[in-house]
Enzyme design. Structure first.
Site, PDB file in Angstrom:
ATOM      1  N   GLU A   1       0.819  -1.409  -0.072  1.00 46.16           N
ATOM      2  CA  GLU A   1       0.155  -0.386  -0.127  1.00 46.16           C
ATOM      3  C   GLU A   1       0.858   1.299  -0.034  1.00 46.16           C
ATOM      4  O   GLU A   1       0.732   2.367   0.715  1.00 46.16           O
ATOM      5  CB  GLU A   1      -0.907  -0.062   1.066  1.00 46.16           C
ATOM      6  CG  GLU A   1      -1.854  -1.194   1.326  1.00 46.16           C
ATOM      7  CD  GLU A   1      -2.631  -1.096   2.444  1.00 46.16           C
ATOM      8  OE1 GLU A   1      -3.884  -1.540   2.309  1.00 46.16           O
ATOM      9  OE2 GLU A   1      -2.214  -1.005   3.561  1.00 46.16           O
TER      10      GLU A   1
HETATM   11  C1  TNX Z   1      -4.675  -3.801   4.861  1.00 44.26           C
HETATM   12  S1  TNX Z   1      -3.153  -6.097   3.761  1.00 44.26           S
HETATM   13  C2  TNX Z   1      -3.304  -3.867   5.260  1.00 44.26           C
HETATM   14  C3  TNX Z   1      -3.125  -3.211   6.505  1.00 44.26           C
HETATM   15  C4  TNX Z   1      -4.466  -2.917   7.121  1.00 44.26           C
HETATM   16  C5  TNX Z   1      -5.495  -3.871   7.039  1.00 44.26           C
HETATM   17  C6  TNX Z   1      -6.707  -3.849   7.695  1.00 44.26           C
HETATM   18  C7  TNX Z   1      -2.116  -5.186   4.033  1.00 44.26           C
HETATM   19  C8  TNX Z   1      -0.785  -5.826   3.585  1.00 44.26           C
HETATM   20  N1  TNX Z   1      -2.199  -4.044   4.586  1.00 44.26           N
HETATM   21  O1  TNX Z   1      -2.392  -1.992   6.653  1.00 44.26           O
HETATM   22  O2  TNX Z   1      -4.149  -3.072   8.793  1.00 44.26           O
HETATM   23  O3  TNX Z   1      -5.771  -3.822   5.400  1.00 44.26           O
HETATM   24  O4  TNX Z   1      -7.648  -5.109   7.360  1.00 44.26           O
END
Ligand code: TNX
Length: 498
Positions: free
Chosen positions: A303
């Site tokens: 992300e």
């Molecule tokens: C996505 S999945 C994220 C996290 C959040 C989560 C909440 C991923 C690698 N990153 O930063 O906490 O969703 O479900």
């Protein structure tokens, strides 16, 4: 070998038979590879002795004391014998129970520990039914992830979670140690990370002690995990999810930052063009690697929405080079697979859905093309922080809505990405993100019982899996959770026992 094939065949047949009355109480999760039931049972008594591998023998004595009240003596040899010998396959064990004796055999202590978990689930009211079990894991890596950044969990809380996952034969604990809301591990060369960088968490205060682990705290967690044959995988998430680090050291970012208590993602990035950033990466990774006896260090990479594509690729190249010089195998979230310049053998962790979203399959295959393997954590079935249903008081819903218990069970990690089957898979991991989860009760009631489903997917032979077959075993397992004081959600799809 012939005996094993025979046992296996019978065991598979037995696995298809409907559960008999009474048998349900002595079923095992994760389901063993092969099980043949015999006549009679072994009765534990105050003078039953435990012998063999001393560390696992002492663990077993402690667990049986809780279960039965007997303080069984541990010696060189015993009525219950934990023998180092041969295993049916890597990581496995064989267990033979007769009315006269219990014999567990494996090729190392970790295999015996897995067998002890089976034995403890078979024990019921002081007796263990006669049985022959041959068992071994489908996947080498069976992980649980705990996010200690969004909400901090103390050493004691983490140790309790380690005990919780150990009973399900998990062998890796991935700690998500850093994120926008907090940096949770002391780094000597950058002390502000656990100063300003650990000053808050989601929702702010309400917590007495420091919101981070000293190095001694962290060593204690690693050692406790090792006593349960669990290896800790530390994650330092970069280049996004770094607001806390930048709040502590503005020179790490392109813009100043302040401590953050919300739950947005994707808004922070390390300064990609600055040499200070790489000095930081080098210092942090070196200190974290020195605290890590295990083979893996996780560098995040997810992300990074505030990092341009060019910058992301430049950063991943340098950060992974730095990390591999510290002697560790790198794990990255699947977006890291956008890079075609990963150190050979880098492991990808897939967090898209059981139907891959845009780009996720290609990015995950990129790790395989670069000589690495894959850990499967599909968010719509393996994320323990998703709500169970619309009424769940805790949890999120972004991964295709709530995840009811049957959905957490009926999926196969080898059927998600064409070209990624058992050979390409290192294993399976169940993450729990803690934006909405602040206490041990929160944690356990979100994790259990879905984490039992993930455990079975990670350990037991490939399906077909049917929730109808799993549900009565889970009901029996619920009694064990009650006995251990582990909170769990009484999912309506299971007829729980009183
Ligand atoms: C996505 S999945 C994220 C996290 C959040 C989560 C909440 C991923 C690698 N990153 O930063 O906490 O969703 O479900």
């Amino acid at each position: 070998m012939r005996r094993f094939v025979f046992v296996l065949a019978i065991g598979l047949l037995a696995g298809c038979a409907p559960l008999q009355n009474g048998t349900a109480m002595t079923t095992v999760i994760p389901a063993p590879v092969a099980r043949v039931d015999g006549d009679g049972s072994f009765a534990l008594a105050a003078d039953t002795t435990i012998g063999g591998e001393p560390a696992v023998a002492r663990y077993l004595a402690g667990a049986l004391r809780t279960a039965t009240g007997f303080a069984l003596p541990v010696g060189d040899h015993g009525d219950i014998e934990l023998a180092i010998g041969s295993a049916p396959a890597v990581g496995g064990y064989s267990l033979t129970v007769t009315p006269d004796a219990i014999r567990l055999e494996a090729d190392d202590a970790a295999g015996l520990f897995a067998g002890v978990q089976t034995l403890l689930q078979l024990e019921h009211d002081g007796t263990v039914p006669s049985v022959a079990i041959e068992d071994y894991p489908r996947f080498e890596y069976r992980g649980a992830m705990l996010d200690v950044a969004r909400h901090f969990f103390t050493v004691e809380q983490v140790e309790r979670y380690i005990d919780d996952i150990a009973i399900l034969k998990f062998n890796y604990l991935h700690l998500h140690l850093t994120d926008d809301q907090g940096w949770r591990l002391a780094i000597d060369s950058w002390p502000g990370l656990t100063g300003v960088g650990a000053s808050t968490q989601v929702g702010g205060g309400g917590f007495a002690g420091p919101l981070y682990y000293s190095k001694d705290d962290y060593r204690a967690i690693v050692a406790y995990a090792a006593s349960r044959y669990i290896t800790v995988v530390p994650e330092i998430d970069m280049p996004g999810h770094t607001n806390a680090a930048i709040a502590a050291y503005p020179e790490l970012g392109d813009a100043p930052a302040t401590p953050y208590e919300g739950i947005d993602v994707g808004f922070s990035s390390l300064a990609i063009g600055s040499e200070t950033t790489y000095r930081f990466v080098d210092d942090v990774v070196r200190e974290v690697a020195a605290l890590t006896p295990g083979p893996y260090i996780h560098l995040g990479g997810d992300e990074s929405h505030s990092t341009t594509d060019t910058d992301f690729l430049a950063f991943i190249k340098r950060a992974t080079e730095i990390a591999s010089h510290n002697g560790k195998t790198i794990i990255g979230w699947h977006e890291m697979g956008r890079s075609t310049q990963l150190p050979p053998g880098t492991i990808g962790q897939y967090w898209s859905f059981t139907t891959p979203q845009e780009g996720a399959a290609e990015q995950t295959l990129s790790f395989v093309e670069q000589g690495g393997k894959v850990i499967m954590s599909p968010a719509d079935v393996a994320y323990l922080d998703m709500k169970y249903d619309a009424n769940s008081p805790l949890g999120l819903v972004w991964a295709n809505g709530p995840t009811p218990l049957p959905e957490a069970y009926e999926w196969d990690p080898a059927a998600i990405i064409p070209g990624i089957g058992d050979i390409q898979l290192l294993g399976v991991e169940a993450p729990i993100w803690t934006e909405t989860i602040a206490t041990t009760d929160d944690l356990e009631s979100m994790a259990f019982p879905r984490i039992a489903a993930t455990a079975e997917i990670a350990w037991s032979p490939a399906g077909p899996r049917s929730f109808a077959e799993f549900a009565p075993r889970l009901a029996a397992f619920g009694k064990r959770l009650d006995a251990a004081g582990i909170r769990f959600y009484r999912a309506p799809e299971v007829t729980w026992l009183d």
